[in-house]
Design an enzyme around this catalytic site. Structure first.
Site, short mmCIF file in Angstrom:
data_model
loop_
_atom_site.label_atom_id
_atom_site.label_comp_id
_atom_site.label_asym_id
_atom_site.label_seq_id
_atom_site.Cartn_x
_atom_site.Cartn_y
_atom_site.Cartn_z
N LYS A 1 0.82 -1.21 0.00
CA LYS A 1 0.00 0.00 0.00
C LYS A 1 0.86 1.28 0.00
O LYS A 1 2.07 1.21 0.19
CB LYS A 1 -0.92 -0.04 1.23
CG LYS A 1 -1.86 -1.24 1.24
CD LYS A 1 -2.80 -1.17 2.43
CE LYS A 1 -3.66 -2.40 2.53
NZ LYS A 1 -4.66 -2.30 3.60
N TYR B 1 -12.33 -2.84 -2.98
CA TYR B 1 -12.90 -2.83 -1.62
C TYR B 1 -14.42 -2.78 -1.66
O TYR B 1 -15.03 -2.17 -0.78
CB TYR B 1 -12.31 -1.67 -0.83
CG TYR B 1 -10.86 -1.89 -0.41
CD1 TYR B 1 -10.50 -3.01 0.35
CD2 TYR B 1 -9.86 -0.99 -0.75
CE1 TYR B 1 -9.18 -3.22 0.73
CE2 TYR B 1 -8.53 -1.20 -0.36
CZ TYR B 1 -8.21 -2.32 0.39
OH TYR B 1 -6.90 -2.53 0.79
N ASN C 1 -1.79 -0.30 7.23
CA ASN C 1 -1.27 -1.61 7.65
C ASN C 1 -0.40 -2.25 6.56
O ASN C 1 -0.22 -3.46 6.52
CB ASN C 1 -2.41 -2.53 8.09
CG ASN C 1 -3.45 -2.71 7.01
OD1 ASN C 1 -3.26 -2.28 5.87
ND2 ASN C 1 -4.55 -3.38 7.33
N HIS D 1 -2.01 -5.49 1.74
CA HIS D 1 -3.28 -6.22 1.63
C HIS D 1 -2.97 -7.62 1.11
O HIS D 1 -2.11 -7.78 0.24
CB HIS D 1 -4.22 -5.52 0.65
CG HIS D 1 -5.38 -6.37 0.26
ND1 HIS D 1 -6.52 -6.46 1.03
CD2 HIS D 1 -5.56 -7.21 -0.79
CE1 HIS D 1 -7.35 -7.32 0.45
NE2 HIS D 1 -6.78 -7.79 -0.65
N GLU E 1 -9.47 -10.51 -7.13
CA GLU E 1 -8.54 -9.39 -6.99
C GLU E 1 -7.45 -9.41 -8.06
O GLU E 1 -7.09 -8.37 -8.61
CB GLU E 1 -7.94 -9.40 -5.57
CG GLU E 1 -9.01 -9.06 -4.53
CD GLU E 1 -8.60 -9.35 -3.09
OE1 GLU E 1 -7.46 -9.81 -2.85
OE2 GLU E 1 -9.43 -9.10 -2.19
P1 CMP Z 1 -7.07 -4.70 4.07
O1 CMP Z 1 -6.57 -6.02 4.54
O2 CMP Z 1 -6.52 -4.14 2.81
O3 CMP Z 1 -8.67 -4.77 3.97
C1 CMP Z 1 -9.49 -3.64 4.12
C2 CMP Z 1 -8.72 -2.44 4.60
O4 CMP Z 1 -9.52 -1.45 5.21
C3 CMP Z 1 -7.79 -2.88 5.74
O5 CMP Z 1 -6.74 -3.65 5.23
C4 CMP Z 1 -7.42 -1.55 6.33
O6 CMP Z 1 -6.45 -0.85 5.56
C5 CMP Z 1 -8.75 -0.83 6.23
N1 CMP Z 1 -9.55 -0.95 7.46
C6 CMP Z 1 -10.12 -2.03 7.97
N2 CMP Z 1 -10.81 -1.74 9.10
C7 CMP Z 1 -10.64 -0.43 9.28
C8 CMP Z 1 -11.11 0.49 10.24
N3 CMP Z 1 -11.91 0.09 11.25
N4 CMP Z 1 -10.75 1.78 10.12
C9 CMP Z 1 -9.97 2.17 9.08
N5 CMP Z 1 -9.50 1.35 8.12
C10 CMP Z 1 -9.83 0.07 8.22
#
Ligand code: CMP
Length: 153
Positions: free
Chosen positions: A9, A49, A112, A115, A126
């Site tokens: 990311k 998403y 984070n 993904h 995906e």
């Molecule tokens: P990812 O594994 O890419 O899947 C969905 C993404 O949404 C997740 O990682 C985070 O980057 C984001 N995400 C999930 N939950 C939250 C949350 N409660 N608040 C903000 N971002 C979130």
């Protein structure tokens, strides 16, 4: 052989962690079969998403994922969807176990770093958003015979 999709990311790009994170998957013995640097558009973000579109955090997630270039990859290996999810760790870097990518490098729920597909079905969906079949490279590493016994292949 199973395939999974990962997306490094914008926080990964901005923090100069692309090489370090790709290395973890290579060191595990997983095979890179496709890799591309790109900028996620709001349209692609909505497709990727789709299951989060109605969530309150979606607008922030879209702003984040479109903010800087990302690196999309396809990895191949035995049980690779589960193996990569375990290497990536829990969604929040604050909760992810030490030793996982998020546990070691992230302190955020949104930022984070990477993904990873959560199922074989999601990986197919995906991969098709980011790649065409001609982007995939089937290859047999010379070291494959030192990564799994013939009976495990
Ligand atoms: P990812 O594994 O890419 O899947 C969905 C993404 O949404 C997740 O990682 C985070 O980057 C984001 N995400 C999930 N939950 C939250 C949350 N409660 N608040 C903000 N971002 C979130």
């Amino acid at each position: 052989m199973e395939r999974t999709f990962i997306l490094l990311k914008p926080d990964c790009t901005e923090r100069g962690l692309i090489g370090r994170i790709i290395s973890r998957f290579e060191e595990k013995g997983l095979r890179l079969v496709a890799m591309k640097m790109l900028r996620v558009t709001p349209e692609v973000a909505k497709k990727h998403y789709a299951e989060h579109l109605e969530k309150t955090f979606y607008p922030g997630l879209e702003a984040f994922i479109t903010a800087s270039p990302v690196v999309a990859c396809v990895l191949e290996g035995p049980e690779v969807v589960r193996v990569v999810r375990e290497m990536v760790g829990a969604t929040s870097g604050l909760k992810a176990a030490a030793g996982t990518i998020r546990g070691d490098y992230s302190s955020s729920r949104q930022m984070n770093l990477v993904h990873a597909s959560d199922s074989v079905e999601s990986s197919g969906r995906e991969i098709a958003i980011y790649f065409t079949p001609s982007d995939m490279h089937d290859w047999d590493p010379a070291l494959a015979c030192w990564l799994q016994a013939p009976s495990e292949a």
